[in-house]
Scaffold this motif. Structure first.
Motif, PDB file in Angstrom:
ATOM      1  N   VAL A 126       6.655 -13.479  11.877  1.00 57.67           N
ATOM      2  CA  VAL A 126       5.632 -12.481  12.180  1.00 57.67           C
ATOM      3  C   VAL A 126       4.474 -12.581  11.201  1.00 57.67           C
ATOM      4  O   VAL A 126       4.602 -13.111  10.101  1.00 57.67           O
ATOM      5  N   ARG A 127       3.371 -12.052  11.615  1.00 57.60           N
ATOM      6  CA  ARG A 127       2.188 -11.880  10.795  1.00 57.60           C
ATOM      7  C   ARG A 127       1.360 -10.743  11.397  1.00 57.60           C
ATOM      8  O   ARG A 127       1.441 -10.530  12.591  1.00 57.60           O
ATOM      9  N   PRO A 128       0.635  -9.993  10.595  1.00 56.47           N
ATOM     10  CA  PRO A 128       0.393 -10.193   9.165  1.00 56.47           C
ATOM     11  C   PRO A 128       1.644  -9.996   8.323  1.00 56.47           C
ATOM     12  O   PRO A 128       2.570  -9.282   8.722  1.00 56.47           O
ATOM     13  N   PRO A 129       1.661 -10.675   7.142  1.00 51.00           N
ATOM     14  CA  PRO A 129       2.772 -10.477   6.219  1.00 51.00           C
ATOM     15  C   PRO A 129       2.717  -9.080   5.611  1.00 51.00           C
ATOM     16  O   PRO A 129       1.861  -8.271   6.003  1.00 51.00           O
ATOM     17  N   GLY A 130       3.623  -8.794   4.636  1.00 48.03           N
ATOM     18  CA  GLY A 130       3.696  -7.394   4.242  1.00 48.03           C
ATOM     19  C   GLY A 130       3.883  -7.047   2.790  1.00 48.03           C
ATOM     20  O   GLY A 130       3.599  -5.913   2.404  1.00 48.03           O
ATOM     21  N   HIS A 131       4.344  -7.958   1.935  1.00 51.93           N
ATOM     22  CA  HIS A 131       4.872  -7.480   0.654  1.00 51.93           C
ATOM     23  C   HIS A 131       3.829  -7.002  -0.352  1.00 51.93           C
ATOM     24  O   HIS A 131       4.193  -6.450  -1.384  1.00 51.93           O
ATOM     25  N   HIS A 132       2.544  -7.204  -0.066  1.00 47.10           N
ATOM     26  CA  HIS A 132       1.512  -6.639  -0.942  1.00 47.10           C
ATOM     27  C   HIS A 132       1.072  -5.236  -0.514  1.00 47.10           C
ATOM     28  O   HIS A 132       0.413  -4.534  -1.293  1.00 47.10           O
ATOM     29  N   ALA A 133       1.401  -4.831   0.694  1.00 48.51           N
ATOM     30  CA  ALA A 133       0.967  -3.519   1.183  1.00 48.51           C
ATOM     31  C   ALA A 133       1.765  -2.417   0.488  1.00 48.51           C
ATOM     32  O   ALA A 133       2.990  -2.426   0.487  1.00 48.51           O
ATOM     33  N   SER A 134       1.053  -1.453  -0.110  1.00 49.81           N
ATOM     34  CA  SER A 134       1.700  -0.329  -0.784  1.00 49.81           C
ATOM     35  C   SER A 134       1.746   0.866   0.163  1.00 49.81           C
ATOM     36  O   SER A 134       1.402   0.760   1.347  1.00 49.81           O
ATOM     37  N   ARG A 135       2.142   2.003  -0.354  1.00 51.29           N
ATOM     38  CA  ARG A 135       2.239   3.194   0.495  1.00 51.29           C
ATOM     39  C   ARG A 135       0.913   3.561   1.150  1.00 51.29           C
ATOM     40  O   ARG A 135       0.899   4.037   2.283  1.00 51.29           O
ATOM     41  N   CYS A 136      -0.171   3.316   0.461  1.00 49.49           N
ATOM     42  CA  CYS A 136      -1.450   3.824   0.967  1.00 49.49           C
ATOM     43  C   CYS A 136      -2.558   2.789   0.965  1.00 49.49           C
ATOM     44  O   CYS A 136      -3.730   3.142   1.103  1.00 49.49           O
ATOM     45  N   LYS A 137      -2.205   1.495   0.848  1.00 49.87           N
ATOM     46  CA  LYS A 137      -3.267   0.505   0.727  1.00 49.87           C
ATOM     47  C   LYS A 137      -2.837  -0.849   1.296  1.00 49.87           C
ATOM     48  O   LYS A 137      -1.726  -1.311   1.047  1.00 49.87           O
ATOM     49  N   ALA A 138      -3.754  -1.463   2.050  1.00 51.72           N
ATOM     50  CA  ALA A 138      -3.590  -2.845   2.477  1.00 51.72           C
ATOM     51  C   ALA A 138      -4.171  -3.753   1.408  1.00 51.72           C
ATOM     52  O   ALA A 138      -5.161  -3.411   0.761  1.00 51.72           O
ATOM     53  N   MET A 139      -3.554  -4.909   1.225  1.00 54.55           N
ATOM     54  CA  MET A 139      -4.118  -5.888   0.302  1.00 54.55           C
ATOM     55  C   MET A 139      -3.414  -7.222   0.483  1.00 54.55           C
ATOM     56  O   MET A 139      -2.328  -7.296   1.074  1.00 54.55           O
ATOM     57  N   GLY A 140      -4.062  -8.275   0.014  1.00 50.75           N
ATOM     58  CA  GLY A 140      -3.436  -9.591  -0.011  1.00 50.75           C
ATOM     59  C   GLY A 140      -2.945 -10.079   1.327  1.00 50.75           C
ATOM     60  O   GLY A 140      -1.846 -10.641   1.427  1.00 50.75           O
ATOM     61  N   PHE A 141      -3.726  -9.889   2.401  1.00 55.14           N
ATOM     62  CA  PHE A 141      -3.414 -10.304   3.770  1.00 55.14           C
ATOM     63  C   PHE A 141      -2.441  -9.356   4.462  1.00 55.14           C
ATOM     64  O   PHE A 141      -2.089  -9.585   5.619  1.00 55.14           O
ATOM     65  N   CYS A 142      -1.953  -8.314   3.790  1.00 55.40           N
ATOM     66  CA  CYS A 142      -0.873  -7.471   4.299  1.00 55.40           C
ATOM     67  C   CYS A 142      -1.396  -6.115   4.753  1.00 55.40           C
ATOM     68  O   CYS A 142      -2.241  -5.507   4.079  1.00 55.40           O
ATOM     69  N   VAL A 143      -0.879  -5.610   5.870  1.00 54.91           N
ATOM     70  CA  VAL A 143      -1.290  -4.320   6.422  1.00 54.91           C
ATOM     71  C   VAL A 143      -0.164  -3.300   6.281  1.00 54.91           C
ATOM     72  O   VAL A 143      -0.329  -2.264   5.637  1.00 54.91           O
ATOM     73  N   PHE A 144       0.982  -3.560   6.901  1.00 54.07           N
ATOM     74  CA  PHE A 144       2.179  -2.744   6.699  1.00 54.07           C
ATOM     75  C   PHE A 144       3.177  -3.555   5.885  1.00 54.07           C
ATOM     76  O   PHE A 144       3.233  -4.783   6.012  1.00 54.07           O
ATOM     77  N   ASN A 145       3.986  -2.870   5.094  1.00 50.22           N
ATOM     78  CA  ASN A 145       4.996  -3.574   4.317  1.00 50.22           C
ATOM     79  C   ASN A 145       6.240  -3.757   5.190  1.00 50.22           C
ATOM     80  O   ASN A 145       7.110  -2.888   5.260  1.00 50.22           O
ATOM     81  N   ASN A 146       6.301  -4.892   5.860  1.00 47.54           N
ATOM     82  CA  ASN A 146       7.340  -5.133   6.862  1.00 47.54           C
ATOM     83  C   ASN A 146       8.747  -5.060   6.281  1.00 47.54           C
ATOM     84  O   ASN A 146       9.651  -4.468   6.888  1.00 47.54           O
ATOM     85  N   VAL A 147       8.949  -5.671   5.123  1.00 44.41           N
ATOM     86  CA  VAL A 147      10.264  -5.643   4.489  1.00 44.41           C
ATOM     87  C   VAL A 147      10.636  -4.222   4.098  1.00 44.41           C
ATOM     88  O   VAL A 147      11.784  -3.784   4.288  1.00 44.41           O
ATOM     89  N   ALA A 148       9.690  -3.476   3.552  1.00 46.02           N
ATOM     90  CA  ALA A 148       9.980  -2.095   3.153  1.00 46.02           C
ATOM     91  C   ALA A 148      10.347  -1.242   4.362  1.00 46.02           C
ATOM     92  O   ALA A 148      11.255  -0.405   4.284  1.00 46.02           O
ATOM     93  N   VAL A 149       9.655  -1.429   5.478  1.00 42.85           N
ATOM     94  CA  VAL A 149       9.984  -0.686   6.696  1.00 42.85           C
ATOM     95  C   VAL A 149      11.411  -1.007   7.134  1.00 42.85           C
ATOM     96  O   VAL A 149      12.180  -0.110   7.510  1.00 42.85           O
ATOM     97  N   ALA A 150      11.785  -2.283   7.076  1.00 41.33           N
ATOM     98  CA  ALA A 150      13.132  -2.689   7.468  1.00 41.33           C
ATOM     99  C   ALA A 150      14.188  -2.087   6.546  1.00 41.33           C
ATOM    100  O   ALA A 150      15.227  -1.585   7.001  1.00 41.33           O
ATOM    101  N   VAL A 151      13.942  -2.134   5.245  1.00 41.10           N
ATOM    102  CA  VAL A 151      14.910  -1.606   4.282  1.00 41.10           C
ATOM    103  C   VAL A 151      15.049  -0.099   4.428  1.00 41.10           C
ATOM    104  O   VAL A 151      16.167   0.445   4.425  1.00 41.10           O
ATOM    105  N   ALA A 152      13.932   0.604   4.566  1.00 39.40           N
ATOM    106  CA  ALA A 152      13.992   2.057   4.735  1.00 39.40           C
ATOM    107  C   ALA A 152      14.749   2.432   6.002  1.00 39.40           C
ATOM    108  O   ALA A 152      15.482   3.431   6.028  1.00 39.40           O
ATOM    109  N   HIS A 153      14.598   1.637   7.053  1.00 40.62           N
ATOM    110  CA  HIS A 153      15.342   1.875   8.291  1.00 40.62           C
ATOM    111  C   HIS A 153      16.837   1.681   8.064  1.00 40.62           C
ATOM    112  O   HIS A 153      17.659   2.483   8.542  1.00 40.62           O
ATOM    113  N   ALA A 154      17.202   0.635   7.330  1.00 37.58           N
ATOM    114  CA  ALA A 154      18.617   0.387   7.043  1.00 37.58           C
ATOM    115  C   ALA A 154      19.224   1.542   6.250  1.00 37.58           C
ATOM    116  O   ALA A 154      20.363   1.959   6.498  1.00 37.58           O
ATOM    117  N   LEU A 155      18.472   2.066   5.299  1.00 39.91           N
ATOM    118  CA  LEU A 155      18.966   3.174   4.482  1.00 39.91           C
ATOM    119  C   LEU A 155      19.098   4.457   5.290  1.00 39.91           C
ATOM    120  O   LEU A 155      20.088   5.187   5.157  1.00 39.91           O
TER     121      LEU A 155
END
Length: 313
Positions: A126-155
């Motif tokens: 998938v793209r855009p990638p995600g690991h630079h996106a913080s709670r309130c900011k896009a950066m470094g090619f990233c819009v949503f933090n895809n990994v964080a969304v997945a981990v939060a869903h698992a929890l």
């Protein structure tokens, strides 16, 4: 062929992810996904993967890791044509936000697949990638933090108490650290070139963040030393119930985005270590999500060996 001990490896993507683009010459380009597909076909792996269309993430899933005001601001910024810049490196076109929703949704669906046992592991192309996106900011090619969304869903939805995030992108996953630092249910281990964009990670923000900065010019030897000396002991002690990977391949020797020199054998090796650890502690459950990797040839080859090891092919 896939070994009898391994379940199917799911491969999630969506056509919208190829419609997001940020202008001529931008390294985070739609051709990245085509290069991966072409290499998987050439390597004879394509037909052994379980191909699935990534759903769109819901607002509720995104709100676990992103501020409501940020989601609202993004929805208002989508252009009717052309581009709008979210930061100097990150732009959106009319299709980008839809792509970002599907990129995040891929991780959610992948977690459900591996937690239900329908797949033992999954890769999200998938793209855009995600690991630079913080709670309130896009950066470094990233819009949503895809990994964080997945981990939060698992929890939240699978009631896990221990989820490990492994980030081997050449850039520090600052957005993921911003979201999960101090959360004892999450252990994040990462390597990254330092000093280098985004100039963070050393020192880490909290004790559940195990960051191993690598100097310019480091090779796979430094990766293996970091994994053996730092990652594996911490992961063994943590005993993760699920491993989620920020799979960036921009530390490859042929990728001029960085000054670190990994090769395909290094990505195969680290994937083997993580698969063995997952089989021991997590029933084999791994969700891997594409982050960086901008030289198209080395990206395709590196993803191919990563998936070969994940699937036990």
């Amino acid at each position: 062929m896939q070994s009898q001990a391994a379940g199917p490896t799911a491969y999630l993507t969506h056509s919208a992810c190829s419609m997001h683009e940020m202008g001529k010459g931008h390294p985070e380009c739609p051709q990245r996904l085509a290069a991966i597909q072409d290499r998987l076909i050439a390597a004879g792996l394509w037909d052994y993967l379980w191909h699935l269309e990534a759903p769109s993430a819901t607002r509720a899933q995104l709100l676990r890791v992103h501020d409501a005001a940020y989601l609202e601001r993004l929805s208002l910024m989508v252009p009717a044509q052309g581009y709008v810049h979210l930061d100097p490196d990150t732009a959106i076109n009319p299709y980008s936000l839809r792509a970002a929703y599907h990129a995040a949704g891929a991780g959610v669906a992948a977690v459900d697949l591996v937690m239900s046992g329908r797949a033992q592991n999954a890769f999200c192309a998938v793209r855009p990638p995600g690991h630079h996106a913080s709670r309130c900011k896009a950066m470094g090619f990233c819009v949503f933090n895809n990994v964080a969304v997945a981990v939060a869903h698992a929890l939240a939805e699978h009631w896990l108490g221990r989820v490990a995030i492994v980030d081997f992108d050449v850039h520090h996953g600052n957005g993921t650290e911003d979201i999960f630092h101090g959360d004892e249910r999450v252990l994040m281990v990462g390597i990254f070139q330092h000093p280098f964009y985004p100039y963070s990670g050393d020192p880490p923000l909290a004790g559940n963040m195990l960051n191993v900065p690598l100097a310019r010019g480091s090779t796979g030897t430094a990766l293996r030393e970091a994994v053996n000396a730092h990652w594996l002991p911490a992961l063994e002690a943590f005993r993760p119930e699920l491993i989620v990977i920020s799979a960036g391949f921009d530390a490859h020797l042929e990728d001029d985005m960085s000054s670190v020199g990994f090769v395909e054998a290094d990505y195969a090796w680290i994937t083997r270590q993580l698969r063995a650890l997952a089989l021991h502690h997590a029933g084999g459950r791994i969700v891997s999500m594409l982050e960086g990797g901008y030289d198209l040839s080395s990206l395709g080859r590196s993803v191919a060996v990563h998936l070969k090891e994940l699937g036990g092919f």
